[in-house]
Design a protein around this motif. Structure first.
Motif, short mmCIF file in Angstrom:
data_model
loop_
_atom_site.label_atom_id
_atom_site.label_comp_id
_atom_site.label_asym_id
_atom_site.label_seq_id
_atom_site.Cartn_x
_atom_site.Cartn_y
_atom_site.Cartn_z
N ASP A 165 13.61 -6.16 3.36
CA ASP A 165 12.95 -4.91 3.70
C ASP A 165 14.02 -3.86 3.95
O ASP A 165 14.85 -4.02 4.86
CB ASP A 165 12.09 -5.11 4.95
CG ASP A 165 11.42 -3.81 5.40
OD1 ASP A 165 11.14 -2.96 4.54
OD2 ASP A 165 11.19 -3.66 6.62
N TYR A 166 14.02 -2.78 3.15
CA TYR A 166 15.08 -1.79 3.23
C TYR A 166 14.51 -0.37 3.28
O TYR A 166 14.25 0.24 2.23
CB TYR A 166 16.04 -1.92 2.04
CG TYR A 166 16.67 -3.28 1.92
CD1 TYR A 166 17.75 -3.64 2.73
CD2 TYR A 166 16.18 -4.23 1.02
CE1 TYR A 166 18.34 -4.89 2.62
CE2 TYR A 166 16.76 -5.48 0.92
CZ TYR A 166 17.84 -5.81 1.72
OH TYR A 166 18.42 -7.06 1.62
N ASN B 179 16.59 -3.13 13.21
CA ASN B 179 15.34 -3.15 12.46
C ASN B 179 14.55 -1.90 12.82
O ASN B 179 13.99 -1.79 13.92
CB ASN B 179 14.53 -4.41 12.81
CG ASN B 179 13.29 -4.56 11.95
OD1 ASN B 179 12.75 -3.58 11.44
ND2 ASN B 179 12.81 -5.78 11.80
N ASP C 111 10.97 -0.76 -3.04
CA ASP C 111 9.87 -1.60 -3.49
C ASP C 111 10.41 -2.93 -4.03
O ASP C 111 11.51 -2.99 -4.59
CB ASP C 111 9.08 -0.88 -4.57
CG ASP C 111 7.78 -1.57 -4.91
OD1 ASP C 111 6.83 -1.48 -4.11
OD2 ASP C 111 7.73 -2.22 -5.97
N THR C 112 9.62 -3.98 -3.87
CA THR C 112 10.07 -5.31 -4.28
C THR C 112 10.32 -5.41 -5.79
O THR C 112 11.06 -6.28 -6.24
CB THR C 112 9.05 -6.38 -3.88
OG1 THR C 112 7.77 -6.03 -4.41
CG2 THR C 112 8.93 -6.47 -2.36
N ARG D 14 11.78 -0.81 11.95
CA ARG D 14 10.32 -0.98 12.14
C ARG D 14 9.98 -1.44 13.55
O ARG D 14 8.82 -1.36 13.95
CB ARG D 14 9.77 -1.93 11.09
CG ARG D 14 9.96 -1.41 9.66
CD ARG D 14 9.18 -2.22 8.66
NE ARG D 14 9.55 -1.86 7.30
CZ ARG D 14 9.02 -0.86 6.60
NH1 ARG D 14 8.08 -0.10 7.17
NH2 ARG D 14 9.39 -0.61 5.36
N SER E 107 10.71 3.24 1.28
CA SER E 107 11.48 2.00 1.32
C SER E 107 11.63 1.48 -0.10
O SER E 107 10.95 1.93 -1.03
CB SER E 107 10.79 0.96 2.21
OG SER E 107 9.50 0.66 1.69
N SER F 237 16.02 -9.78 -2.17
CA SER F 237 14.80 -9.70 -1.36
C SER F 237 15.13 -8.95 -0.08
O SER F 237 16.30 -8.64 0.19
CB SER F 237 14.27 -11.10 -1.03
OG SER F 237 15.22 -11.81 -0.24
N SER G 296 22.09 -1.06 4.15
CA SER G 296 21.27 -1.77 5.12
C SER G 296 21.88 -1.56 6.50
O SER G 296 23.04 -1.17 6.62
CB SER G 296 21.18 -3.26 4.78
OG SER G 296 22.45 -3.88 4.86
N GLU H 220 5.47 5.12 1.72
CA GLU H 220 4.69 4.46 2.78
C GLU H 220 3.83 5.43 3.59
O GLU H 220 2.89 5.00 4.27
CB GLU H 220 5.63 3.71 3.73
CG GLU H 220 6.42 2.59 3.05
CD GLU H 220 7.02 1.64 4.06
OE1 GLU H 220 6.55 1.60 5.22
OE2 GLU H 220 7.97 0.92 3.69
#
Length: 274
Positions: A215-216, A181, A195-196, A183, A193, A213, A177, A154
């Motif tokens: 955001d990690y 959060n 990626d999906t 972010r 992070s 699924s 996890s 990123e």
């Protein structure tokens, strides 16, 4: 006269050699390596690898499992501190580490060094470290089994990630996890992070340990300190057959290793300037 010139030449040559091979910064790694075989495997692997990198990149590397060495006098000898698997537990050790970081020290923490869960053997009883410094809060969950993930770069302009591709495959790892959060924290800069394209991540058998699924973040820095947290640090172990055979290694991954080397050189270079 010839003898004087010869001695002068030898002296200059020795000084040049010494200067070229002078250790540019000193690194001290703290570890426990007493419980989970996967963490013990990583500690042994890390100590060997960092020792080799110290020779190659001309820095000094020491390690200790005596956490009482986490004191002001001892830390003053080193420019970078590593936590390979756990964290300090006594108030004295914690105060010394906080003072070290608040006065310009540098730190890299791996995997379990960020773990905290109340109740557990490692409860969240150190607010500065888990909420202010790391920003992650408590451990929330993990994937299982340890599997490779596609990681997304990123911040390709950051000194730690500038030589990494946009995405790359990590070594197999147990991924964490967190309760916070990251972010939402303006002090935290997420560098890598998941990626999906990694999903589903994990093989189970428990379904909640397979991520489909989300955001990690897995590597980040706190902009108020000279530090980097790296979630990698859990080798795959054959627990099922009772032999604890090592099935994977963190430092077998050249791209992932580049991240760690560049982080060391970044923190070491800034320490030298100081």
């Amino acid at each position: 006269m010839k003898k004087i010139l010869l001695l002068l030449f030898l002296c200059i040559s020795f000084c040049q050699f010494a200067q070229q091979h002078k250790k540019s910064f000193r690194v001290i790694a703290f570890y426990t390596a007493q419980h989970d075989p996967a963490h013990i495997s990583f500690v042994h692997e890390a100590n060997k690898w960092f020792g080799e990198m110290a020779q190659q990149y001309h820095f000094s590397y020491d390690s200790t499992n005596n956490w009482d060495n986490l004191n002001t006098k001892f830390l003053a000898q080193y420019q970078i501190v590593l936590f390979l698997d756990t964290r300090p537990e006594s108030d004295t050790q914690r105060a010394a580490f906080q003072a070290y970081m608040e006065n310009g020290g540098a730190w890299i923490g791996f995997h379990f060094a960020g773990f905290a869960l109340t109740p557990s053997q490692y409860p969240q009883n150190w607010d500065w470290y888990h909420n202010t410094f790391l920003g992650s809060g408590q451990y929330k969950g993990n994937t299982w089994r340890p599997t490779s993930a596609i990681l997304k770069n990123e911040k390709p302009q950051h000194p730690a990630t500038k030589h990494l591709p946009k995405t790359f495959a990590s070594s197999p790892n147990e991924w964490y996890s967190w309760s916070n959060n990251l972010r939402n924290n303006p002090d935290i800069e997420v560098l890598l992070s998941i990626d999906t394209t990694s999903f589903p991540l994990g093989t189970g058998p428990k379904q909640h340990e397979i991520w489909h699924s989300g955001d990690y973040p897995v590597v980040w820095s706190n902009k108020k300190y000279r530090m980097l947290y790296i979630n990698m640090g859990h080798n795959d172990i054959d627990y099922e057959h009772g032999n604890n055979q090592e099935l994977s290694f963190q430092f077998a991954n050249v791209t992932q290793n580049r991240l760690i080397i560049d982080t060391l050189l970044w923190l070491g270079k800034s320490a030298k300037k100081r």
